[in-house]
Design an enzyme around this catalytic site. Structure first.
Site: not given
Ligand code: BJW
Length: 240
Positions: A126, A215, A152, A111
């Site tokens: 990301h 958190n 391109c 963001d």
């Molecule tokens: C508060 C609050 C307040 C509320 N104060 N807190 C190992 C094991 C298993 C799977 C994988 C692995 N390694 C890689 C993978 C695959 C995958 C993955 O991780 N999958 C898991 C879900 C299992 N990872 C990937 O694909 C990544 N790429 C990669 O590893 O490349 C190598 C590869 C390639 C091909 C195959 C395999 C490996 C890329 C990950 C990209 C993530 N993209 C997103 C979307 C971005 C675009 C969009 O915005 O649409 O990124 S997904 C989404 O989740 C976004 C976020 O950055 C990301 C993380 O989420 P985040 O920030 O933690 O948010 P929330 O909503 O989950 O949590 C919010 C928290 O805030 C909560 O805990 C609340 O309690 C708290 N909160 N209010 C403080 N006021």
């Protein structure tokens, strides 16, 4: 304010904060929640888009399957973000960069609110919703209404990292290098479910750092952290 500080922040954490030189902060969607940006998991309005869960619309295959739908989803979110301002957590983190000699801010957020709060040199794992990238030559550019690469002519896509895609070259490496050499690591507002970002606190811990989670909810990391500060980032971070 004084008694709130005293009850939430332990003497040991206060000492660490006052004496550490090398500090890393990892943020996730929760740090922007108090600015009104919906999180991905645990509530909010963006978890489903036109019947598609976010991990489907925000996945690598969608770029080939339906690039216009991906643009529509990110245009919608960019429009929401236009009116959004950094909150007290972004501002506190931005102040820390001048407080510690060696400070690294790593965010999973796209963001741009950390930069808007004044943070410099943010490691964006990301990508960033305010940029586009060419699907053919990978050139990164500002958004243009033609959605065509200036180099391109191929299609542009949002410069964000979708599930199954690689992180921007060097971004994780930079974050991992910093995490492997810190004394204090804050993990703020992330569910710690998405890799490789979720690996960073373990690297910090292995380096001997004190790992602090901020958190309102528990996460898979909570038991592993040295300190768990339960509450909103915007309430807690300004207490330091
Ligand atoms: C508060 C609050 C307040 C509320 N104060 N807190 C190992 C094991 C298993 C799977 C994988 C692995 N390694 C890689 C993978 C695959 C995958 C993955 O991780 N999958 C898991 C879900 C299992 N990872 C990937 O694909 C990544 N790429 C990669 O590893 O490349 C190598 C590869 C390639 C091909 C195959 C395999 C490996 C890329 C990950 C990209 C993530 N993209 C997103 C979307 C971005 C675009 C969009 O915005 O649409 O990124 S997904 C989404 O989740 C976004 C976020 O950055 C990301 C993380 O989420 P985040 O920030 O933690 O948010 P929330 O909503 O989950 O949590 C919010 C928290 O805030 C909560 O805990 C609340 O309690 C708290 N909160 N209010 C403080 N006021």
């Amino acid at each position: 304010m004084q008694s709130q500080t005293a009850s939430l922040i332990s003497a040991e954490l206060r000492r660490r904060f006052d004496t550490s030189s090398r500090v890393l902060v990892l943020t996730g969607a929760g740090v922007s929640a108090e600015s009104g940006v919906p999180t991905f998991r645990g509530g909010g309005n963006t978890a489903v888009w036109k019947g598609m869960p976010f991990d489907v619309i925000s996945s690598a295959g969608m770029i080939e399957r339906d690039l216009p739908a991906v643009w529509e989803w990110f245009d919608y979110r960019r429009n929401l973000l236009q009116a959004v301002e950094p909150n007290a957590a972004h501002i506190a983190i931005a102040r820390w960069q001048d407080r510690f000699p060696d400070f690294t801010l790593v965010t999973q957020n796209i963001d741009g609110l950390h930069q808007k709060a004044g943070s410099r040199d943010v490691v964006e794992l990301h990508g960033n919703i305010w940029r586009a990238r060419c699907v053919a030559c990978s050139m990164t550019i500002g958004l243009n209404e033609h959605r065509a690469c200036l180099g391109c002519g191929a299609h542009l896509r949002p410069d964000v990292v979708l599930f199954g895609e690689l992180l921007p070259p060097g971004a994780y490496e930079r974050a991992a290098d910093a995490a492997s050499d810190v004394e204090l690591c804050f993990v703020v507002g992330t569910s710690a479910l998405v890799y490789p970002a979720a690996n960073l606190p373990a690297l910090a811990k292995r380096a001997g750092a004190c790992v602090v989670e901020v958190n309102p909810e528990r996460t898979p990391l909570s038991d592993f952290c040295d300190e768990v500060l339960t509450g909103n980032a915007g309430d807690i971070l300004p207490l330091f």
